[in-house]
Write an enzyme that holds these catalytic residues in place. Structure first.
Site, PDB file in Angstrom:
ATOM      1  N   ASP A  44       0.831  -1.198   0.000  1.00  0.00           N
ATOM      2  CA  ASP A  44       0.000   0.000   0.000  1.00  0.00           C
ATOM      3  C   ASP A  44       0.867   1.249   0.000  1.00  0.00           C
ATOM      4  O   ASP A  44       1.399   1.658   1.036  1.00  0.00           O
ATOM      5  CB  ASP A  44      -0.906   0.006   1.245  1.00  0.00           C
ATOM      6  CG  ASP A  44      -1.828   1.197   1.229  1.00  0.00           C
ATOM      7  OD1 ASP A  44      -2.828   1.154   0.476  1.00  0.00           O
ATOM      8  OD2 ASP A  44      -1.542   2.191   1.920  1.00  0.00           O
ATOM      9  N   TYR A  49       3.871   9.389   0.187  1.00  0.00           N
ATOM     10  CA  TYR A  49       4.831   8.736   1.074  1.00  0.00           C
ATOM     11  C   TYR A  49       6.277   9.008   0.637  1.00  0.00           C
ATOM     12  O   TYR A  49       7.218   8.723   1.371  1.00  0.00           O
ATOM     13  CB  TYR A  49       4.567   7.223   1.176  1.00  0.00           C
ATOM     14  CG  TYR A  49       3.165   6.875   1.663  1.00  0.00           C
ATOM     15  CD1 TYR A  49       2.379   7.840   2.285  1.00  0.00           C
ATOM     16  CD2 TYR A  49       2.627   5.610   1.488  1.00  0.00           C
ATOM     17  CE1 TYR A  49       1.093   7.552   2.719  1.00  0.00           C
ATOM     18  CE2 TYR A  49       1.343   5.312   1.928  1.00  0.00           C
ATOM     19  CZ  TYR A  49       0.585   6.286   2.536  1.00  0.00           C
ATOM     20  OH  TYR A  49      -0.688   5.997   2.961  1.00  0.00           O
ATOM     21  N   LYS A  78      -1.917   6.100  -4.485  1.00  0.00           N
ATOM     22  CA  LYS A  78      -2.997   7.055  -4.187  1.00  0.00           C
ATOM     23  C   LYS A  78      -2.728   8.423  -4.804  1.00  0.00           C
ATOM     24  O   LYS A  78      -1.575   8.884  -4.840  1.00  0.00           O
ATOM     25  CB  LYS A  78      -3.146   7.220  -2.656  1.00  0.00           C
ATOM     26  CG  LYS A  78      -3.257   5.901  -1.917  1.00  0.00           C
ATOM     27  CD  LYS A  78      -3.564   6.081  -0.441  1.00  0.00           C
ATOM     28  CE  LYS A  78      -3.394   4.774   0.307  1.00  0.00           C
ATOM     29  NZ  LYS A  78      -1.992   4.508   0.677  1.00  0.00           N
ATOM     30  N   HIS A 111      -6.737   9.836  -2.408  1.00  0.00           N
ATOM     31  CA  HIS A 111      -6.170   9.719  -1.057  1.00  0.00           C
ATOM     32  C   HIS A 111      -7.050  10.394   0.001  1.00  0.00           C
ATOM     33  O   HIS A 111      -7.283   9.838   1.071  1.00  0.00           O
ATOM     34  CB  HIS A 111      -4.756  10.322  -1.052  1.00  0.00           C
ATOM     35  CG  HIS A 111      -3.871   9.820   0.033  1.00  0.00           C
ATOM     36  ND1 HIS A 111      -2.510   9.710  -0.099  1.00  0.00           N
ATOM     37  CD2 HIS A 111      -4.146   9.403   1.288  1.00  0.00           C
ATOM     38  CE1 HIS A 111      -1.994   9.226   1.029  1.00  0.00           C
ATOM     39  NE2 HIS A 111      -2.969   9.049   1.879  1.00  0.00           N
ATOM     40  N   SER A 166     -10.286   6.942  -0.395  1.00  0.00           N
ATOM     41  CA  SER A 166      -9.774   6.815   0.966  1.00  0.00           C
ATOM     42  C   SER A 166     -10.203   8.031   1.770  1.00  0.00           C
ATOM     43  O   SER A 166     -10.309   9.136   1.220  1.00  0.00           O
ATOM     44  CB  SER A 166      -8.243   6.712   0.941  1.00  0.00           C
ATOM     45  OG  SER A 166      -7.748   6.551   2.251  1.00  0.00           O
ATOM     46  N   SER A 215      -3.873   2.070   9.996  1.00  0.00           N
ATOM     47  CA  SER A 215      -3.520   2.409  11.379  1.00  0.00           C
ATOM     48  C   SER A 215      -4.245   1.481  12.364  1.00  0.00           C
ATOM     49  O   SER A 215      -4.867   1.936  13.330  1.00  0.00           O
ATOM     50  CB  SER A 215      -3.817   3.889  11.682  1.00  0.00           C
ATOM     51  OG  SER A 215      -3.078   4.720  10.824  1.00  0.00           O
ATOM     52  N   SER A 216      -4.140   0.180  12.103  1.00  0.00           N
ATOM     53  CA  SER A 216      -4.814  -0.826  12.925  1.00  0.00           C
ATOM     54  C   SER A 216      -4.349  -0.808  14.373  1.00  0.00           C
ATOM     55  O   SER A 216      -5.032  -1.332  15.247  1.00  0.00           O
ATOM     56  CB  SER A 216      -4.556  -2.221  12.354  1.00  0.00           C
ATOM     57  OG  SER A 216      -5.135  -2.342  11.081  1.00  0.00           O
ATOM     58  N   PHE A 217      -3.164  -0.218  14.618  1.00  0.00           N
ATOM     59  CA  PHE A 217      -2.662  -0.180  15.984  1.00  0.00           C
ATOM     60  C   PHE A 217      -2.945   1.174  16.637  1.00  0.00           C
ATOM     61  O   PHE A 217      -2.364   1.525  17.661  1.00  0.00           O
ATOM     62  CB  PHE A 217      -1.160  -0.526  16.011  1.00  0.00           C
ATOM     63  CG  PHE A 217      -0.865  -1.816  15.285  1.00  0.00           C
ATOM     64  CD1 PHE A 217      -1.635  -2.948  15.528  1.00  0.00           C
ATOM     65  CD2 PHE A 217       0.150  -1.904  14.349  1.00  0.00           C
ATOM     66  CE1 PHE A 217      -1.396  -4.150  14.849  1.00  0.00           C
ATOM     67  CE2 PHE A 217       0.403  -3.087  13.663  1.00  0.00           C
ATOM     68  CZ  PHE A 217      -0.383  -4.220  13.914  1.00  0.00           C
ATOM     69  N   GLY A 218      -3.842   1.926  16.038  1.00  0.00           N
ATOM     70  CA  GLY A 218      -4.360   3.156  16.635  1.00  0.00           C
ATOM     71  C   GLY A 218      -3.306   4.218  16.848  1.00  0.00           C
ATOM     72  O   GLY A 218      -2.611   4.624  15.897  1.00  0.00           O
ATOM     73  N   MET A 278       6.816  -8.236  10.946  1.00  0.00           N
ATOM     74  CA  MET A 278       6.231  -8.486   9.610  1.00  0.00           C
ATOM     75  C   MET A 278       5.608  -9.869   9.563  1.00  0.00           C
ATOM     76  O   MET A 278       4.480 -10.052   9.094  1.00  0.00           O
ATOM     77  CB  MET A 278       7.343  -8.499   8.547  1.00  0.00           C
ATOM     78  CG  MET A 278       7.628  -7.208   7.894  1.00  0.00           C
ATOM     79  SD  MET A 278       8.914  -7.534   6.634  1.00  0.00           S
ATOM     80  CE  MET A 278       9.686  -5.955   6.639  1.00  0.00           C
TER      81      MET A 278
HETATM   82  N1  LIG Z   1      -5.149   6.316   3.326  1.00  0.00           N
HETATM   83  C1  LIG Z   1      -4.573   6.991   4.289  1.00  0.00           C
HETATM   84  O1  LIG Z   1      -4.807   8.195   4.480  1.00  0.00           O
HETATM   85  C2  LIG Z   1      -3.618   6.282   5.213  1.00  0.00           C
HETATM   86  C3  LIG Z   1      -3.273   6.868   6.443  1.00  0.00           C
HETATM   87  C4  LIG Z   1      -2.430   6.171   7.295  1.00  0.00           C
HETATM   88  C5  LIG Z   1      -1.925   4.946   6.918  1.00  0.00           C
HETATM   89  N2  LIG Z   1      -2.264   4.416   5.698  1.00  0.00           N
HETATM   90  C6  LIG Z   1      -1.702   3.117   5.252  1.00  0.00           C
HETATM   91  O2  LIG Z   1      -1.854   2.153   6.293  1.00  0.00           O
HETATM   92  C7  LIG Z   1      -0.583   1.632   6.636  1.00  0.00           C
HETATM   93  C8  LIG Z   1      -0.570   1.205   8.097  1.00  0.00           C
HETATM   94  O3  LIG Z   1      -0.872   2.258   8.953  1.00  0.00           O
HETATM   95  P1  LIG Z   1       0.236   3.017   9.812  1.00  0.00           P
HETATM   96  O4  LIG Z   1       1.461   3.195   9.003  1.00  0.00           O
HETATM   97  O5  LIG Z   1      -0.447   4.203  10.383  1.00  0.00           O
HETATM   98  O6  LIG Z   1       0.710   2.082  10.949  1.00  0.00           O
HETATM   99  P2  LIG Z   1       0.277   0.780  11.735  1.00  0.00           P
HETATM  100  O7  LIG Z   1       0.184  -0.376  10.836  1.00  0.00           O
HETATM  101  O8  LIG Z   1      -0.888   1.115  12.633  1.00  0.00           O
HETATM  102  O9  LIG Z   1       1.600   0.615  12.608  1.00  0.00           O
HETATM  103  C9  LIG Z   1       1.974   1.581  13.572  1.00  0.00           C
HETATM  104  C10 LIG Z   1       3.242   1.213  14.273  1.00  0.00           C
HETATM  105  O10 LIG Z   1       3.060  -0.048  14.940  1.00  0.00           O
HETATM  106  C11 LIG Z   1       4.275  -0.753  14.949  1.00  0.00           C
HETATM  107  N3  LIG Z   1       3.992  -2.177  14.741  1.00  0.00           N
HETATM  108  C12 LIG Z   1       3.763  -2.819  13.578  1.00  0.00           C
HETATM  109  N4  LIG Z   1       3.533  -4.122  13.782  1.00  0.00           N
HETATM  110  C13 LIG Z   1       3.608  -4.324  15.111  1.00  0.00           C
HETATM  111  C14 LIG Z   1       3.478  -5.462  15.946  1.00  0.00           C
HETATM  112  N5  LIG Z   1       3.207  -6.663  15.444  1.00  0.00           N
HETATM  113  N6  LIG Z   1       3.624  -5.299  17.283  1.00  0.00           N
HETATM  114  C15 LIG Z   1       3.906  -4.089  17.822  1.00  0.00           C
HETATM  115  N7  LIG Z   1       4.049  -2.969  17.080  1.00  0.00           N
HETATM  116  C16 LIG Z   1       3.901  -3.085  15.741  1.00  0.00           C
HETATM  117  C17 LIG Z   1       5.141  -0.214  13.844  1.00  0.00           C
HETATM  118  O11 LIG Z   1       6.418   0.093  14.356  1.00  0.00           O
HETATM  119  P3  LIG Z   1       7.798  -0.122  13.539  1.00  0.00           P
HETATM  120  O12 LIG Z   1       7.602   0.468  12.184  1.00  0.00           O
HETATM  121  O13 LIG Z   1       8.804   0.612  14.345  1.00  0.00           O
HETATM  122  O14 LIG Z   1       8.075  -1.576  13.493  1.00  0.00           O
HETATM  123  C18 LIG Z   1       4.419   1.016  13.327  1.00  0.00           C
HETATM  124  O15 LIG Z   1       5.200   2.172  13.403  1.00  0.00           O
HETATM  125  C19 LIG Z   1       0.375   2.768   6.258  1.00  0.00           C
HETATM  126  O16 LIG Z   1       1.709   2.351   6.187  1.00  0.00           O
HETATM  127  C20 LIG Z   1      -0.205   3.207   4.943  1.00  0.00           C
HETATM  128  O17 LIG Z   1       0.153   2.315   3.911  1.00  0.00           O
HETATM  129  C21 LIG Z   1      -3.101   5.063   4.857  1.00  0.00           C
END
Ligand SMILES: NC(=O)c1ccc[n+]([C@@H]2O[C@H](COP(=O)([O-])OP(=O)(O)OC[C@H]3O[C@@H](n4cnc5c(N)ncnc54)[C@H](OP(=O)(O)O)[C@@H]3O)[C@@H](O)[C@H]2O)c1
Length: 322
Positions: A44, A49, A78, A111, A166, A215-218, A278
């Site tokens: 994605d 980015y 996007k 986006h 999005s 942003s599944s991890f909030g 991962m």
């Molecule tokens: N459409 C939009 O506007 C939009 C906005 C936001 C995000 N997104 C997309 O969604 C993707 C995911 O969202 P996100 O980047 O906000 O982050 P996320 O997947 O919620 O991850 C947030 C943080 O959690 C950590 N993490 C990952 N896996 C983990 C695990 N198994 N246990 C503990 N911590 C863990 C990572 O740290 P480390 O990196 O340090 O390992 C990462 O920095 C983005 O990369 C992007 O592609 C889209």
């Protein structure tokens, strides 16, 4: 390949993919390559980015080494708001394709809703939110239906197999659905236990629009921006309820957060640069949570949204309506 979601376009989208936001340029090619090796097939990305070239290098290396074929991958990019004027959509998509080194995207998304005034890529790329690169937010008068028609043309030209949106809320999605000749195949939204988006998911389901959670991890993803409402919350991977459910199923908290989303029918795109995580994140669909556990996580809903544009720029600056 793991579980997939059938899109209204007829294509299959992997249910667990890899997010590319904030993957540093210096390690991005290696990260994508490693993720492919680990088994990820969906990536994605986005113009915004700023790492599409490096993402493409990682993909090219994996294909060259025979780890995967282009057809086995599902690549998303996007369209940034400054490219939403009708005549800018195709050049923006072609620029992203060229950076990735691809002929087509599997999915191309608007986006964010709301066109902004065009910024020439020769001036600044990726352009970001501000017209002057400083603090001006300058609106474009282009309405969403014009942008959507240009998105549909990308499908006609074979530049995108599926198109979607999005960060659209229900009313705007409903609006698009009424005039779309090619309906949005996917909607990508912020989704975690603090923001469960019940009504929006119901609309998307009823209309056959696949939903991807980001942003599944909030709050974890937003701490680096100094968002006070992110800092004030217990990190979801340390939350007592999530930890208790994880212990019950012998899984990691992150796997519970991802499985809760995929059992709600969503795709997920977690981002990490650590191989161990991962693998953990990819291995999050081989078990099922009981309905009671799903419900207890859903009940954490607090309507807390982190990723809204106004959080990234100062709202006391004047908006210029151009
Ligand atoms: N459409 C939009 O506007 C939009 C906005 C936001 C995000 N997104 C997309 O969604 C993707 C995911 O969202 P996100 O980047 O906000 O982050 P996320 O997947 O919620 O991850 C947030 C943080 O959690 C950590 N993490 C990952 N896996 C983990 C695990 N198994 N246990 C503990 N911590 C863990 C990572 O740290 P480390 O990196 O340090 O390992 C990462 O920095 C983005 O990369 C992007 O592609 C889209």
């Amino acid at each position: 390949m793991g579980p997939t979601i059938k899109l209204s376009s007829g294509y299959e989208m992997p249910q667990v993919g890899f997010g590319l936001w904030k993957v540093d340029n210096a390690i991005c090619a290696d990260t994508v390559y490693t993720a492919i090796k680990a088994g990820y097939r969906l990536f994605d990305g986005a113009c915004d980015y700023g790492n599409e070239k490096e993402c493409g290098e990682g993909v090219a290396r994996a294909i060259k080494e025979g780890l995967v074929t282009r057809e086995e991958l599902f690549i998303t990019s996007k369209l940034w708001p400054v490219f939403q004027d009708g005549d800018q959509v195709e050049p923006a998509c072609r620029r992203s394709l060229a950076d990735w080194g691809l002929e087509y995207f599997d999915l191309y998304l608007i986006h964010f809703p709301g066109a902004l005034k065009y910024v020439d890529p020769a001036v600044r790329y990726p352009p970001g939110w501000h017209f002057d690169g400083e603090d001006q937010i300058v609106r474009s008068s282009t309405p969403t239906h014009v942008t959507w028609a240009a998105m549909e043309a990308l499908v006609g030209k074979g530049l995108a197999r599926s198109i979607g949106v999005s960060n659209f809320q229900a009313q705007l999605l409903y609006d698009v659905l009424r005039y779309a000749k090619v309906p949005p195949a996917a909607l990508q939204i912020e989704h975690h236990p603090y923001l469960v988006q019940r009504e929006l998911l119901a609309l998307a389901r009823a209309e056959g629009v696949a939903v991807t959670a980001y942003s599944s991890f909030g709050p974890a993803s937003f701490l680096e921006f100094g968002f006070k409402h992110a800092e004030a919350l217990v990190p979801l991977v340390e939350d007592p309820l999530i930890s208790a459910v994880a212990a019950k199923y012998g899984k990691q908290p992150a796997q519970i957060l991802l499985r809760w989303a995929t059992q709600r029918g969503l795709a997920v795109i977690p981002k990490t640069t650590r191989l161990e995580l991962m693998l953990q994140n990819l291995d999050s669909t081989g078990f099922d949570l009981d309905q009671a556990d799903l419900d207890s996580i859903t009940a954490k809903d607090a309507g807390i949204r982190f990723n809204q544009p106004s959080n990234y720029f100062s709202t006391d600056k004047m908006w210029i309506f151009g």
